[in-house]
Design an enzyme around this catalytic site. Structure first.
Site, PDB file in Angstrom:
ATOM      1  N   GLU A  45       5.526   0.381   0.111  1.00  0.00           N
ATOM      2  CA  GLU A  45       5.399   1.596   0.911  1.00  0.00           C
ATOM      3  C   GLU A  45       4.802   1.151   2.247  1.00  0.00           C
ATOM      4  O   GLU A  45       3.722   0.546   2.261  1.00  0.00           O
ATOM      5  CB  GLU A  45       4.454   2.567   0.189  1.00  0.00           C
ATOM      6  CG  GLU A  45       4.385   3.903   0.864  1.00  0.00           C
ATOM      7  CD  GLU A  45       3.378   4.849   0.198  1.00  0.00           C
ATOM      8  OE1 GLU A  45       2.830   4.506  -0.869  1.00  0.00           O
ATOM      9  OE2 GLU A  45       3.152   5.917   0.778  1.00  0.00           O
ATOM     10  N   ARG A 273      -1.066  -5.774 -12.913  1.00  0.00           N
ATOM     11  CA  ARG A 273      -1.299  -6.093 -11.509  1.00  0.00           C
ATOM     12  C   ARG A 273      -2.345  -7.198 -11.376  1.00  0.00           C
ATOM     13  O   ARG A 273      -3.110  -7.452 -12.294  1.00  0.00           O
ATOM     14  CB  ARG A 273      -1.735  -4.853 -10.743  1.00  0.00           C
ATOM     15  CG  ARG A 273      -3.056  -4.276 -11.192  1.00  0.00           C
ATOM     16  CD  ARG A 273      -3.567  -3.185 -10.238  1.00  0.00           C
ATOM     17  NE  ARG A 273      -2.550  -2.217  -9.885  1.00  0.00           N
ATOM     18  CZ  ARG A 273      -2.148  -1.998  -8.627  1.00  0.00           C
ATOM     19  NH1 ARG A 273      -2.660  -2.683  -7.630  1.00  0.00           N
ATOM     20  NH2 ARG A 273      -1.248  -1.094  -8.358  1.00  0.00           N
ATOM     21  N   LYS A 283      -4.487  -0.891  -0.380  1.00  0.00           N
ATOM     22  CA  LYS A 283      -4.252  -0.723   1.051  1.00  0.00           C
ATOM     23  C   LYS A 283      -5.148   0.355   1.645  1.00  0.00           C
ATOM     24  O   LYS A 283      -5.592   0.245   2.785  1.00  0.00           O
ATOM     25  CB  LYS A 283      -2.784  -0.346   1.290  1.00  0.00           C
ATOM     26  CG  LYS A 283      -1.850  -1.540   1.260  1.00  0.00           C
ATOM     27  CD  LYS A 283      -0.414  -1.125   1.509  1.00  0.00           C
ATOM     28  CE  LYS A 283       0.172  -0.469   0.293  1.00  0.00           C
ATOM     29  NZ  LYS A 283       1.613  -0.246   0.368  1.00  0.00           N
TER      30      LYS A 283
HETATM   31  P1  ATP Z   1      -1.923  -0.477  -2.942  1.00  0.00           P
HETATM   32  O1  ATP Z   1      -2.704   0.283  -3.950  1.00  0.00           O
HETATM   33  O2  ATP Z   1      -2.569  -1.744  -2.553  1.00  0.00           O
HETATM   34  O3  ATP Z   1      -1.545   0.358  -1.790  1.00  0.00           O
HETATM   35  P2  ATP Z   1       0.641  -0.064  -3.972  1.00  0.00           P
HETATM   36  O4  ATP Z   1       1.086  -0.348  -5.348  1.00  0.00           O
HETATM   37  O5  ATP Z   1       0.447   1.348  -3.588  1.00  0.00           O
HETATM   38  O6  ATP Z   1      -0.622  -0.929  -3.700  1.00  0.00           O
HETATM   39  P3  ATP Z   1       3.140  -0.533  -2.730  1.00  0.00           P
HETATM   40  O7  ATP Z   1       3.447  -0.835  -1.320  1.00  0.00           O
HETATM   41  O8  ATP Z   1       3.536   0.782  -3.259  1.00  0.00           O
HETATM   42  O9  ATP Z   1       1.583  -0.725  -2.921  1.00  0.00           O
HETATM   43  O10 ATP Z   1       3.626  -1.683  -3.689  1.00  0.00           O
HETATM   44  C1  ATP Z   1       4.745  -2.488  -3.517  1.00  0.00           C
HETATM   45  C2  ATP Z   1       4.907  -3.300  -4.759  1.00  0.00           C
HETATM   46  O11 ATP Z   1       3.818  -4.192  -4.912  1.00  0.00           O
HETATM   47  C3  ATP Z   1       4.920  -2.421  -5.992  1.00  0.00           C
HETATM   48  O12 ATP Z   1       6.001  -2.795  -6.795  1.00  0.00           O
HETATM   49  C4  ATP Z   1       3.611  -2.676  -6.642  1.00  0.00           C
HETATM   50  O13 ATP Z   1       3.687  -2.560  -8.021  1.00  0.00           O
HETATM   51  C5  ATP Z   1       3.293  -4.099  -6.207  1.00  0.00           C
HETATM   52  N1  ATP Z   1       1.853  -4.330  -6.191  1.00  0.00           N
HETATM   53  C6  ATP Z   1       0.926  -3.675  -5.475  1.00  0.00           C
HETATM   54  N2  ATP Z   1      -0.310  -4.124  -5.752  1.00  0.00           N
HETATM   55  C7  ATP Z   1      -0.162  -5.108  -6.682  1.00  0.00           C
HETATM   56  C8  ATP Z   1      -1.067  -5.963  -7.389  1.00  0.00           C
HETATM   57  N3  ATP Z   1      -2.372  -5.906  -7.193  1.00  0.00           N
HETATM   58  N4  ATP Z   1      -0.539  -6.850  -8.267  1.00  0.00           N
HETATM   59  C9  ATP Z   1       0.778  -6.921  -8.454  1.00  0.00           C
HETATM   60  N5  ATP Z   1       1.677  -6.157  -7.837  1.00  0.00           N
HETATM   61  C10 ATP Z   1       1.225  -5.241  -6.955  1.00  0.00           C
HETATM   62 MG    MG Z   2       1.019   2.954  -2.709  1.00  0.00          MG
END
Ligand code: ATP
Ligand code: MG
Length: 570
Positions: A45, A273, A283
């Site tokens: 995202e 994760r 983020k």
């Molecule tokens: P954040 O909470 O840091 O914003 P998010 O999951 O909302 O993380 P996205 O941009 O939606 O961030 O994630 C893109 C991809 O990265 C998704 O498929 C998500 O599952 C993966 N991802 C995000 N954080 C992790 C993590 N700590 N370990 C493994 N994969 C991750």
């Molecule tokens: Mg997110």
């Protein structure tokens, strides 16, 4: 940001990778003929910069595609009009490329599918599987029930498809304000899985979108949009993190009920994760660090972002190696950040040229060395890499050594310099301390030493040994460096544990950055920004990509030499 060009070719890492459960699923699907080729995706995202957690997902998704001669799509999951930004889109692309991966022509934006998603919504409505609901947020809460008590049906649940089509059109054309209507799936109000109790599919948002402008006033919810994006792109294995396990029944419900119009039936697979000790990962929180000026930006070298790590001097190969080492499981756990630092050291040890720099200088005067003479001695650039060759370093009567390498009242086990003791100066000579100079307050200002001309190069022809080898620089030729000594941003190991009633903001390490002046060999003055180096006995450093200039070098400490992981492993 002017960063060095990507330095690594895409490569499936590690000769014998772990056979983790996702690799097994894919191997089985290819063997059974369920799929001829696999297609994965990385769906960020664009609401922030990528961090090391994303790197795990990137290495997994792009890595699986590379290993299986498949494809991995890059898809911006930009369905939320409020939070997203083009700056983030560009940074995400740059970071994935830097990590060594390539999506080829398979770049997509979820917002490009808004039309097709709308068609899917119409199709569900026509099948009697979705309805427009006007409960307020508060009423929705009251109607929800609990996992054991079914939800109360919305008064609008039994509307006819024709009525719902008309109402949905009104949502779209602006007849309703934000919050006055939503489109909900019609599934099961008694399901123990709350995500199956008529989840919201579309809501009204009177916000322009960075890609579609003001074309849309209704926007799909993530849970509705994501499975459809996967289906439109014929993703075979949609890999996500464990929190989405409870969303999987809805994912499956949706793609099954739209099977007559979708080109594929993707499968969602969840993995744990990455969580790291001493590291904040979401983020949202990282944005707060930036906004509150607790760091200098997303690329502050203390940030766990890919761009922060890049500026810190981490290498893509080391990050990929780390991601392979930690493996892929179904259990959430906390990984020791020392393992990441170990991977960085391991890579830098093989690839970094060596140089000498003194960070906390003490003057040494070699009393029997001719005044005004400068000798250029041969120094090996990288003992781990014979091809790296040698360089010349200047030696003269006045040198600088590290203050910590001298003790006036040294215990027996102190193998560095002390009155009357002999040590080796790296690539140079044996020296013996013959006296100490002090100021009026008693502080040591300089050491008087003698050298043995027969030990040139660092060995005594008579076979006599010394226990200590010190790094040093020639005082007259030393180049002053701005040195930024970075340390962990947080002093608490598990930041997700707030049982002490504190928040992450309470655990900032006040010593995460110390800026000092160091003194280095002359060649360091012209070091190109982004170039890495090991200051012998001190640590790995990189010339800062933003602030370092020829003649005014700035070096970031990438990592110290002390490897607590390797030590613990022994
Ligand atoms: P954040 O909470 O840091 O914003 P998010 O999951 O909302 O993380 P996205 O941009 O939606 O961030 O994630 C893109 C991809 O990265 C998704 O498929 C998500 O599952 C993966 N991802 C995000 N954080 C992790 C993590 N700590 N370990 C493994 N994969 C991750
Ligand atoms: Mg997110």
């Amino acid at each position: 940001m002017s960063e060095p060009a990507p330095e690594t070719a895409p490569a499936p890492d590690a000769a014998a990778p772990h056979r983790h459960f996702i690799r097994q699923i894919i191997a089985d699907d290819l063997a059974s003929g369920k799929h001829d080729a696999i297609v994965t995706r990385f769906p960020p995202e664009p609401n922030g910069y990528l961090h090391i957690g994303h790197a795990k997902s990137i290495c997994l998704n792009f890595g699986l595609a590379l290993e299986n001669a498949g494809k991995c799509h890059l898809r911006m999951d930009d369905t939320n009009p409020a939070k997203e930004d083009v700056e983030y889109v560009e940074s995400i692309k740059e970071d994935i490329r830097w990590l060594g991966f390539d999506w080829g022509s398979d770049y997509y934006q979820a917002s490009d599918y808004f039309g097709k998603m709308h068609d899917c919504a119409l199709h569900l409505i026509a099948k009697g599987l979705a309805y427009v609901c006007h409960l307020t947020a508060e009423q929705t809460r009251d109607y929800r029930g609990t996992p054991t008590v079914p939800s109360t049906p919305s008064p609008w649940r039994e509307r006819t498809p024709a009525e719902n089509l008309a109402e949905f059109a009104k949502m779209r054309d602006g007849s309703y304000a934000d919050g006055a209507a939503v489109l909900r799936a019609k599934i099961d109000l008694a399901s123990p899985n709350m995500h199956m109790r008529d989840p919201v599919l579309y809501r009204i948002r009177e916000t322009a979108h960075h890609n579609t402008g003001d074309t849309w006033r209704i926007y799909p919810m993530y849970d509705f949009a994501h499975p459809l994006e996967d289906a439109f792109e014929k993703i075979t294995h949609s890999i996500c993190t464990l929190e989405f396990e409870v969303h999987r029944p809805f994912y499956d419900w949706l793609v099954r009920n739209l099977a007559d119009i979708l080109p594929a039936q993707p499968r969602q697979i969840e993995f744990a994760r990455l969580n790291l000790t001493y590291t904040l990962m979401s983020k949202r929180n990282l944005l707060e660090l930036v906004k509150k000026n607790l760091v200098s930006g997303w690329d502050d070298p203390r940030m766990p972002t890919i761009c922060g790590f890049r500026r810190r001097g981490y290498t893509p190969a080391a990050i990929r190696k780390f991601c392979e080492t930690i493996g892929v499981t179904k259990f959430n756990s906390l990984t020791d950040v020392a393992l990441l630092e170990h991977a960085i050291r391991d890579d830098l040890n093989k690839t970094s040229p060596r140089a000498m720099a003194v960070l906390n200088p003490l003057r040494v005067i070699i009393e029997n060395y001719p005044e005004g003479q400068v000798e250029w001695l041969d120094a090996v650039n990288n003992p781990e890499d014979p091809a790296a060759g040698t360089r010349k370093v200047p030696f003269s009567r006045e040198l600088l050594i590290e203050r910590d390498d001298f003790m006036e009242d040294a215990p027996k086990k102190f193998f560095r310099l002390a009155p009357g003791r002999e040590v080796r100066l790296r690539w140079a000579y044996f020296i013996t301390c013959t006296g100490v100079e002090k100021d009026a307050a008693g502080n040591i200002t300089a050491l008087r030493c003698s050298y043995d001309p027969a030990t040139k190069g660092g060995d005594a022809p008579d076979g006599r040994k010394v226990k200590g080898t010190l790094h040093w620089v020639c005082a007259a030729n030393a180049v002053p460096l701005e040195v930024r000594l970075y340390d962990r941003l947080f002093s608490k190991e598990d930041l997700s544990d707030n049982s002490d009633g504190k928040e992450w903001g309470d655990h900032l390490n006040p010593d995460s950055l110390k800026t000092i002046t160091g003194y280095a060999e002359p060649a360091l003055a012209e070091y190109p920004p982004g170039a890495r180096v090991q200051f012998e006995r001190v640590g790995y450093f990189v010339a800062d990509t933003k602030d370092s200039r020829p003649g005014a070098p700035v070096f970031n400490r990438t990592v110290t030499l002390k490897d607590s992981w390797a030590k613990a492993a022994k």
